[in-house]
Design an enzyme around this catalytic site. Structure first.
Site, mmCIF file in Angstrom:
data_model
loop_
_atom_site.group_PDB
_atom_site.id
_atom_site.type_symbol
_atom_site.label_atom_id
_atom_site.label_comp_id
_atom_site.label_asym_id
_atom_site.label_seq_id
_atom_site.Cartn_x
_atom_site.Cartn_y
_atom_site.Cartn_z
ATOM 1 N N GLU A 90 0.938 -1.379 0.153
ATOM 2 C CA GLU A 90 -0.079 -0.087 -0.134
ATOM 3 C C GLU A 90 0.884 1.327 -0.035
ATOM 4 O O GLU A 90 1.853 1.103 0.645
ATOM 5 C CB GLU A 90 -0.891 -0.019 1.248
ATOM 6 N N LYS A 110 8.469 -1.746 -2.345
ATOM 7 C CA LYS A 110 7.603 -0.802 -1.215
ATOM 8 C C LYS A 110 8.474 -0.273 -0.167
ATOM 9 O O LYS A 110 8.792 0.916 0.004
ATOM 10 C CB LYS A 110 6.901 -1.638 -0.469
ATOM 11 N N CYS A 125 6.096 4.482 9.639
ATOM 12 C CA CYS A 125 6.847 3.491 8.465
ATOM 13 C C CYS A 125 8.003 3.919 7.995
ATOM 14 O O CYS A 125 8.886 3.165 7.772
ATOM 15 C CB CYS A 125 5.823 3.540 7.297
HETATM 16 P P1 NAD Z 1 -2.237 -0.461 12.400
HETATM 17 O O1 NAD Z 1 -1.205 -0.674 13.916
HETATM 18 O O2 NAD Z 1 -2.675 0.753 12.471
HETATM 19 O O3 NAD Z 1 -3.128 -1.634 12.305
HETATM 20 C C1 NAD Z 1 -2.495 -3.013 12.302
HETATM 21 C C2 NAD Z 1 -3.806 -3.760 12.991
HETATM 22 O O4 NAD Z 1 -3.595 -5.063 12.823
HETATM 23 C C3 NAD Z 1 -3.899 -3.477 14.425
HETATM 24 O O5 NAD Z 1 -5.362 -3.131 14.893
HETATM 25 C C4 NAD Z 1 -3.845 -4.830 15.246
HETATM 26 O O6 NAD Z 1 -4.672 -5.240 16.424
HETATM 27 C C5 NAD Z 1 -4.204 -5.730 13.947
HETATM 28 N N1 NAD Z 1 -3.448 -7.132 14.240
HETATM 29 C C6 NAD Z 1 -2.234 -7.570 14.563
HETATM 30 N N2 NAD Z 1 -2.183 -8.872 14.651
HETATM 31 C C7 NAD Z 1 -3.258 -9.287 14.336
HETATM 32 C C8 NAD Z 1 -3.758 -10.561 14.136
HETATM 33 N N3 NAD Z 1 -3.089 -11.695 14.463
HETATM 34 N N4 NAD Z 1 -4.908 -10.787 13.906
HETATM 35 C C9 NAD Z 1 -5.916 -9.943 13.829
HETATM 36 N N5 NAD Z 1 -5.546 -8.705 13.832
HETATM 37 C C10 NAD Z 1 -4.598 -8.379 13.898
HETATM 38 O O7 NAD Z 1 -1.111 -0.557 11.474
HETATM 39 P P2 NAD Z 1 -1.182 0.101 9.947
HETATM 40 O O8 NAD Z 1 -0.674 1.693 10.132
HETATM 41 O O9 NAD Z 1 -2.459 -0.019 9.306
HETATM 42 O O10 NAD Z 1 -0.094 -0.517 9.122
HETATM 43 C C11 NAD Z 1 -0.250 -1.761 8.499
HETATM 44 C C12 NAD Z 1 0.783 -2.265 7.734
HETATM 45 O O11 NAD Z 1 0.777 -1.509 6.644
HETATM 46 C C13 NAD Z 1 2.160 -2.257 8.278
HETATM 47 O O12 NAD Z 1 2.993 -3.094 7.685
HETATM 48 C C14 NAD Z 1 2.666 -0.723 7.577
HETATM 49 O O13 NAD Z 1 4.078 -0.681 7.471
HETATM 50 C C15 NAD Z 1 1.989 -0.785 6.245
HETATM 51 N N6 NAD Z 1 1.564 0.480 5.727
HETATM 52 C C16 NAD Z 1 1.203 1.586 6.667
HETATM 53 C C17 NAD Z 1 0.864 2.892 6.038
HETATM 54 C C18 NAD Z 1 0.318 3.958 6.811
HETATM 55 O O14 NAD Z 1 0.174 4.967 6.433
HETATM 56 N N7 NAD Z 1 0.030 3.642 8.372
HETATM 57 C C19 NAD Z 1 0.795 2.933 4.584
HETATM 58 C C20 NAD Z 1 1.201 2.064 3.939
HETATM 59 C C21 NAD Z 1 1.588 0.923 4.431
HETATM 60 C C1 UGA Z 2 4.636 7.655 3.755
HETATM 61 C C2 UGA Z 2 4.483 7.891 2.305
HETATM 62 O O1 UGA Z 2 4.341 8.802 1.713
HETATM 63 C C3 UGA Z 2 3.420 6.762 1.749
HETATM 64 O O2 UGA Z 2 3.683 6.794 0.295
HETATM 65 C C4 UGA Z 2 3.657 5.420 2.366
HETATM 66 O O3 UGA Z 2 2.341 4.486 1.983
HETATM 67 C C5 UGA Z 2 3.590 5.423 3.934
HETATM 68 O O4 UGA Z 2 4.587 6.501 4.194
HETATM 69 C C6 UGA Z 2 3.938 4.110 4.618
HETATM 70 O O5 UGA Z 2 4.204 3.046 4.052
HETATM 71 O O6 UGA Z 2 3.384 4.130 6.003
HETATM 72 P P1 UGA Z 2 2.969 8.825 5.477
HETATM 73 O O7 UGA Z 2 4.154 8.570 6.484
HETATM 74 O O8 UGA Z 2 1.733 8.568 6.092
HETATM 75 O O9 UGA Z 2 3.324 8.370 4.209
HETATM 76 O O10 UGA Z 2 2.929 10.506 5.119
HETATM 77 P P2 UGA Z 2 4.015 11.400 4.479
HETATM 78 O O11 UGA Z 2 3.477 12.453 3.683
HETATM 79 O O12 UGA Z 2 4.854 10.800 3.784
HETATM 80 O O13 UGA Z 2 4.870 12.027 5.438
HETATM 81 C C7 UGA Z 2 5.832 11.300 6.367
HETATM 82 C C8 UGA Z 2 6.732 12.330 7.162
HETATM 83 O O14 UGA Z 2 7.458 13.211 6.393
HETATM 84 C C9 UGA Z 2 5.891 13.349 8.044
HETATM 85 O O15 UGA Z 2 6.233 13.629 9.284
HETATM 86 C C10 UGA Z 2 5.756 14.693 7.251
HETATM 87 O O16 UGA Z 2 5.652 15.833 8.008
HETATM 88 C C11 UGA Z 2 7.163 14.530 6.596
HETATM 89 N N1 UGA Z 2 7.694 15.408 5.288
HETATM 90 C C12 UGA Z 2 6.854 15.146 4.357
HETATM 91 C C13 UGA Z 2 8.106 16.516 5.330
HETATM 92 O O17 UGA Z 2 8.985 16.828 6.493
HETATM 93 N N2 UGA Z 2 8.581 17.325 4.203
HETATM 94 C C14 UGA Z 2 7.944 17.076 3.181
HETATM 95 O O18 UGA Z 2 8.294 17.558 2.195
HETATM 96 C C15 UGA Z 2 7.161 15.842 3.191
#
Ligand code: NAD
Ligand code: UGA
Length: 468
Positions: A167, A222, A278
């Site tokens: 994602e 990713k 992340c």
């Molecule tokens: P999160 O902590 O918000 O959510 C994860 C959920 O999974 C939790 O609610 C937890 O209780 C649940 N969980 C864990 N083990 C479980 C199990 N065995 N059965 C059922 N539920 C279970 O995490 P997130 O931010 O949604 O991130 C999830 C993944 O996506 C990570 O690998 C992260 O790196 C990736 N990711 C996150 C973002 C983001 O913006 N947060 C963007 C892209 C990718």
């Molecule tokens: C980031 C990536 O942008 C997503 O593509 C990815 O899916 C995600 O991580 C993930 O894998 O979790 P996110 O962390 O939600 O998304 O937000 P960003 O907009 O990337 O910002 C990350 C951090 O960088 C923030 O603290 C933001 O304030 C900072 N940032 C961003 C800066 O300081 N300067 C910038 O120009 C942009």
């Protein structure tokens, strides 16, 4: 043909991404399941202000899809058993102890959820890695799933295909990112499985934006995408420090370099260091993987991105203390913004946390205001089990406020750590009247609008702008 989907993990990715799937594909039945009952109850809450994730536009989509073809539940086994396709969207934090501690991903949640799938799936099931995972994790997932076929308990039809579909949404813009992604990446070995997932995305995303690769390219891409994005922020932040001592202005430098189409103008905003759950974990994972494969130079190269980020946060804290006559002990300081970026309630790795902790250690009293982060979350983030402070009265040093005005009363300084829109229109003439003199404003996001007539008596420090 996919009819029923189960997504394991109802977090910042599972909730919004499945809501958008449900919105565009009314014929699919989607169940988002989690072991965290409180979280599932919040997703089912009547009051949309209580959803566990704040994202602009999410409430509207939830209103249209929830209990129509989108369901949040703790019935994990049942939802797995009836699903044709299962997304693994659980958290993958950094390992805290043992082999690879501090760098490698902790895959215990992925393993546990894969084992649940292995035990409870029926017939042919496509298992999709949605979580961000170290390259070659699909191998482990396949191994766990195949072992369950060998001990099939009489279900001779049980088979699996594994896909990687990372994602790329960013928090704060998640709904728009999910509706109009730059690309969708699907890695896999089985063409039918790849097509089954691609045909779902095709309902709203142009075909040419759907990239199909092998499993390992998808998993690695990713990590690399996040590393490149974070690298840009560390690069511009390192230059912000150079601007401050040389007479240059970081906004002008960002614009000057960003107009080169080879460089591009996005992700060039200097700030207090990147936060979020992340970037740091994904780069550290890349650092770990590189050294695991004996590529020490590669590992050190990427590690530097994290080191610069830590340095930027510490540099800013020290600078604030220096400006306030070398001590903040007993002084009241206002922190505006606690989430790691605007338009989210997520505080994971927020630079506001490390800056607040540094100031608390120096004896400051903090008045904190954030439009979306709860007081409970702020206190939890600042008082942690592994905290370095010995001061047990620390909680008395933190006051969570419900408005900008309340957080500005009698403070020596206001530090703007998050670029929420409401901070950009502050009437500084009015706010400065509430502050102790001399009054400082530290604009760590270069986002504030200071009108000359309103800034009398205010000392303003802007990140990356020369103070010569
Ligand atoms: P999160 O902590 O918000 O959510 C994860 C959920 O999974 C939790 O609610 C937890 O209780 C649940 N969980 C864990 N083990 C479980 C199990 N065995 N059965 C059922 N539920 C279970 O995490 P997130 O931010 O949604 O991130 C999830 C993944 O996506 C990570 O690998 C992260 O790196 C990736 N990711 C996150 C973002 C983001 O913006 N947060 C963007 C892209 C990718
Ligand atoms: C980031 C990536 O942008 C997503 O593509 C990815 O899916 C995600 O991580 C993930 O894998 O979790 P996110 O962390 O939600 O998304 O937000 P960003 O907009 O990337 O910002 C990350 C951090 O960088 C923030 O603290 C933001 O304030 C900072 N940032 C961003 C800066 O300081 N300067 C910038 O120009 C942009």
């Amino acid at each position: 043909m996919i009819n029923k989907i189960c997504c394991i993990g109802a977090g910042y990715v599972g909730g919004p991404s499945m809501a958008v799937f449900a919105y565009y594909c009314p014929d699919l039945q989607i169940k988002v399941v989690d072991i965290n009952q409180e979280r599932i109850e919040a997703w089912n809450s009547e009051n949309l202000n209580n959803l566990p994730v704040y994202e602009p536009g999410l409430d509207e989509i939830i209103t249209q899809t929830r209990n129509r073809n989108l369901f949040f539940s703790t019935s994990i086994k049942e939802s797995i058993a009836e699903a044709d396709m299962i997304f693994l969207s659980v958290n993958t934090p950094i390992k805290l102890k043992g082999l690879g501690a501090g760098k490698a991903s902790d895959l215990k949640y992925i393993e546990a959820s894969t084992r649940m799938v292995a035990e409870n799936a029926r017939n042919h099931t496509i298992v999709v890695e949605k979580s961000t995972l170290p390259v070659r994790t699909a191998e482990t997932i396949k191994m766990i799933l195949s072992a369950s076929i060998e001990n099939n308990n009489g279900d001779n039809n049980k088979t699996f295909s594994v896909l990687s579909n990372p994602e790329f949404l960013a928090e704060g813009t998640a709904i728009n990112d999910l509706k109009n992604p730059d690309r969708v990446l699907i890695g896999g070995e089985n063409d039918d499985a790849i097509e089954a997932l691609a045909s779902i995305y095709c309902k709203w995303i142009p075909k040419e934006k759907i990239l199909k690769t092998n499993l390992w390219s998808s998993e690695l891409s990713k990590l690399v995408a996040n590393a490149f994005l974070a690298q840009r922020i560390s690069s511009i932040n390192s230059i912000s420090a150079l601007c401050e001592v040389s007479g240059a202005d970081i906004n002008e430098v960002s614009k000057a370099i960003g107009t080169d189409t080879r460089i591009g103008d996005k992700f060039l905003n200097a700030g207090p260091g990147f936060g979020g759950s992340c970037f740091k974990k994904d780069i550290l994972n890349l650092v770990y993987l590189s050294s695991y494969f004996g590529l020490n130079e590669v590992s050190e190269y990427w590690n530097q991105v994290v080191l610069i980020n830590n340095w930027q946060q510490k540099r800013i804290s020290n600078l604030i203390i220096k400006k306030l006559f070398g001590t903040v002990s007993g002084k009241k300081i206002c922190i505006l913004g606690f989430s790691f970026k605007a338009n989210t309630n997520d505080t994971r790795e927020s630079p506001a946390i490390s800056i607040s902790k540094n100031l608390l250690e120096e004896g400051a009293k903090l008045l904190i205001f954030d439009p979306k982060v709860s007081g409970k979350q702020i206190i939890n983030d600042l008082i942690t089990k592994d905290q370095a402070y010995s001061d047990l009265s620390l909680d008395k040093s933190i006051e969570v406020c419900s408005s900008i005005e309340e957080a500005s009363k009698n403070v020596d300084a206001i530090i703007v750590t998050t670029a929420w829109d409401q901070f950009k229109i502050i009437n500084w003439g009015e706010i400065s009247k509430l502050m102790r003199k001399p009054s400082w404003v530290f604009d760590l996001r270069n986002c504030l609008d200071f009108k000359e007539e309103n800034t009398e008596g205010l000392k303003i420090w802007k990140l990356g702008v020369s103070n010569l």
